[in-house]
Enzyme design. Structure first.
Site, PDB file in Angstrom:
ATOM      1  N   ASP A 104       0.866  -1.183   0.000  1.00 21.24           N
ATOM      2  CA  ASP A 104       0.000   0.000   0.000  1.00 21.24           C
ATOM      3  C   ASP A 104       0.905   1.237   0.000  1.00 21.24           C
ATOM      4  O   ASP A 104       1.528   1.562   1.025  1.00 21.24           O
ATOM      5  CB  ASP A 104      -0.907   0.008   1.227  1.00 21.24           C
ATOM      6  N   LYS A 159      -6.551   3.317  -2.994  1.00 24.50           N
ATOM      7  CA  LYS A 159      -7.002   3.222  -1.604  1.00 24.50           C
ATOM      8  C   LYS A 159      -7.295   4.623  -1.096  1.00 24.50           C
ATOM      9  O   LYS A 159      -6.563   5.574  -1.405  1.00 24.50           O
ATOM     10  CB  LYS A 159      -5.911   2.539  -0.770  1.00 24.50           C
ATOM     11  N   LYS A 200      -9.801   0.106  -2.488  1.00 22.81           N
ATOM     12  CA  LYS A 200      -9.735  -0.314  -1.092  1.00 22.81           C
ATOM     13  C   LYS A 200     -10.211   0.855  -0.246  1.00 22.81           C
ATOM     14  O   LYS A 200      -9.604   1.927  -0.247  1.00 22.81           O
ATOM     15  CB  LYS A 200      -8.314  -0.715  -0.698  1.00 22.81           C
TER      16      LYS A 200
END
Length: 228
Positions: free
Chosen positions: A103, A164, A189
């Protein structure tokens, strides 16, 4: 990345408990996180069929402790202001230590200054450096809608796997509107403030395919089959 190709996230109430669990990145990333905290999280993830998202300093130990848990870690966390080469090196180290997914936090300052090419180039450098999926954290709470579009376009054009919403370290987290916007570009996400089953369902219905939360057990506890 966890295989959810057959899941219909647009109808979250139709998702089985196992599919729901496999779409949750159970997370511990605070500054006081210890190895014991990580091991507890990994035990919970393994017991409930979730993924785990942990600090990079514990990846090697976590991969050995829970080899069957899909393991994500963060790069350039939490503010995204590392030099591009440092992010690349951090990503490579995390992968070699056993991370299954990364991430990556964008450099929000570069985006705000209009230097979208630098944002995309940095993401591309990390994506090219590792053979595992890279999710790009755009920190939606700090951006206008136009900036969110530009950040997502940069992630898409850099061949990222997902976008995300949030790190959890800025004011504000995932919103239904942001998830819907981001899903125009890549799988999403939703992370930040997703505290229960209904919250997660709302994010899935808006277009998310993954949830990042420290409350993974609480989220699953609301599933209709949780006590079956």
């Amino acid at each position: 990345m966890t295989d959810s190709s057959d899941a219909d996230f647009s109808d979250p109430e139709s998702l089985s408990l196992d599919t729901f669990a496999a779409a949750i990145d159970h997370t511990v990333l605070g500054p006081t996180t210890t190895l014991a905290d990580v091991e507890t999280l990994l035990d919970e993830a393994a017991d409930h069929g979730m993924n785990a998202c942990i600090p990079p300093c514990y990846v090697a130990e976590a991969a050995e402790y829970a080899p069957d848990v899909t393991l994500a870690t963060v790069v350039g966390f939490p503010h995204g202001q590392h030099a591009p080469g440092a992010k690349r090196d951090e990503a490579e180290r995390a992968w070699r230590d056993g991370a299954d997914e990364l991430d990556l936090v964008i450099n929000v300052g570069r985006l705000l200054a209009g230097d979208d090419d630098a944002v995309q180039a940095e993401i591309s450098e990390v994506v090219a450096a590792v053979p595992i999926p890279v999710k790009v954290i755009i920190e939606t709470a700090l951006l206008t809608n136009d900036q969110k579009h530009r950040a997502c376009a940069a992630a898409r054009d850099a061949d990222a796997a997902m976008v995300k919403t949030s790190t959890g370290f800025a004011d504000g987290g995932a919103t239904v509107d942001d998830v819907a916007l981001m899903s125009e570009y890549l799988p999403v996400k939703a992370s930040g403030g997703v505290g229960g089953y209904d919250d997660a369902c709302a994010m899935f219905a808006a277009g998310a395919e993954r949830i990042g939360a420290s409350s993974g057990i609480e989220i699953l506890g609301g599933h209709p089959d949780a006590d079956a």
